[in-house]
Write a protein that holds these residues in place. Sequence first.
Motif, PDB file in Angstrom:
ATOM      1  N   LEU A 136       0.846  -1.189   0.000  1.00 24.49           N
ATOM      2  CA  LEU A 136       0.000   0.000   0.000  1.00 24.49           C
ATOM      3  C   LEU A 136       0.881   1.239   0.000  1.00 24.49           C
ATOM      4  O   LEU A 136       1.833   1.341   0.771  1.00 24.49           O
ATOM      5  CB  LEU A 136      -0.896  -0.006   1.242  1.00 24.49           C
ATOM      6  N   SER A 137       0.567   2.192  -0.866  1.00 30.45           N
ATOM      7  CA  SER A 137       1.388   3.399  -0.961  1.00 30.45           C
ATOM      8  C   SER A 137       1.244   4.259   0.291  1.00 30.45           C
ATOM      9  O   SER A 137       0.246   4.176   1.016  1.00 30.45           O
ATOM     10  CB  SER A 137       0.984   4.225  -2.187  1.00 30.45           C
ATOM     11  N   GLU A 138       2.239   5.098   0.522  1.00 30.08           N
ATOM     12  CA  GLU A 138       2.230   5.986   1.687  1.00 30.08           C
ATOM     13  C   GLU A 138       1.038   6.931   1.624  1.00 30.08           C
ATOM     14  O   GLU A 138       0.393   7.213   2.636  1.00 30.08           O
ATOM     15  CB  GLU A 138       3.546   6.774   1.736  1.00 30.08           C
ATOM     16  N   TRP A 139       0.708   7.412   0.420  1.00 28.47           N
ATOM     17  CA  TRP A 139      -0.401   8.366   0.290  1.00 28.47           C
ATOM     18  C   TRP A 139      -1.723   7.714   0.656  1.00 28.47           C
ATOM     19  O   TRP A 139      -2.559   8.303   1.344  1.00 28.47           O
ATOM     20  CB  TRP A 139      -0.471   8.891  -1.140  1.00 28.47           C
ATOM     21  N   LYS A 140      -1.944   6.468   0.228  1.00 27.03           N
ATOM     22  CA  LYS A 140      -3.212   5.802   0.499  1.00 27.03           C
ATOM     23  C   LYS A 140      -3.361   5.407   1.963  1.00 27.03           C
ATOM     24  O   LYS A 140      -4.479   5.202   2.436  1.00 27.03           O
ATOM     25  CB  LYS A 140      -3.368   4.581  -0.393  1.00 27.03           C
TER      26      LYS A 140
END
Length: 368
Positions: free
Chosen positions: A354-358
């Motif tokens: 999972l990306s940091e932004w999400k």
Amino acid sequence: MQIALTGKLAKALGMKPPAIDENIDPLFTWTANWAKVWENRRTEDLLVLVNNATRFTVAVYQVKRKDLNKIEEKIKNAIRNTLLAYNLNTEMVDVYLDLSGAIEYTKNSSRHASAWVTKAGLECSFHIGREYNGIDKMYSDVIGVASNYRIVNYSNNKGEGFYTYKAMIKAMEDLTGLQPYKSRAFELRITLDLEVYTAERKILVPANLSFTNMHKVIQKLFDWSNYHLYNFTVFNQLTGDKELSLVPFMEDLEYDSSAIIMKEHTLSDVFPKSKKMVYTYDFGDNWKHDIELVQVIEEYDGELPYLIEAKGQTPPEGVGGIGGFVEFREIMLDKDNPNYEETKNWSRLWTPELSEWKSRPRVIDVWW
């Protein structure tokens, strides 16, 4: 409250309104237009209003010529309902409307306002096309909500861009001296068991959130594309038997005659009497999201819905259920796998982590 009518709307109403009173606070003035959503239809059906101080949009669909005799009532209700759709403090909204006073019609003479209301109408039309796809005989006076999540005034200087809903809320807060948010809220934990790990989202939502919008929240947080059927199911905590099933459309009752249509129902119809329910998406892949009530907050003073925490990457759409995802993930974790390139091309931008932004805490915009 001054409503500055465009020439088209003034003609449709049979009015020759006076010039706008420049001494009135722009926060109490709106520019109104009557527009046509569908190119293949002959008549206008969308009432659009833009606040002259904040560029906040309010829109009503469908408003046809026969409906214009009730336009004043529609305008008042639409402004109130659109503001409340942001889960605002009801007292603040009512004080703003009281201070706005009775509706007085004037003639629009501002090119800027004309451009704003035209652009707002176009954005609302796009939203109607995506959301309602030509449904006949439908009515909504919160169509403008989605367009207020877009940044305006950024074409020449990005530093001057702003969200119109935030500008409107700040102006009302300054005017009334009241806190903008005050509502009952539910903290929920949503988990999707993927066998090799669990994708989890912890969120705060208003207690009066509709099941329709709860569906949108889950779709957004789990990266689904809203392609498939879905429902919500409440089970008896002691026996495990199904107590209630909520479905979005009448035709869904063909598959479950005991279900009810979710349209008029909110989360507070289930929580806190029940502590858990299940959201199932895509009855082929059968993605079951367990929704657990963590706590009830009687007075929450922030913007909702809100993502508190996110863990675990979600599957790509159409991967084939849990079994298909496990196989897919094994391929994506092994660049030497002969199916890696083909699988990667199919999954496009999907990544195992999972990306940091999400995973970052943030407000969840559910208005598509």
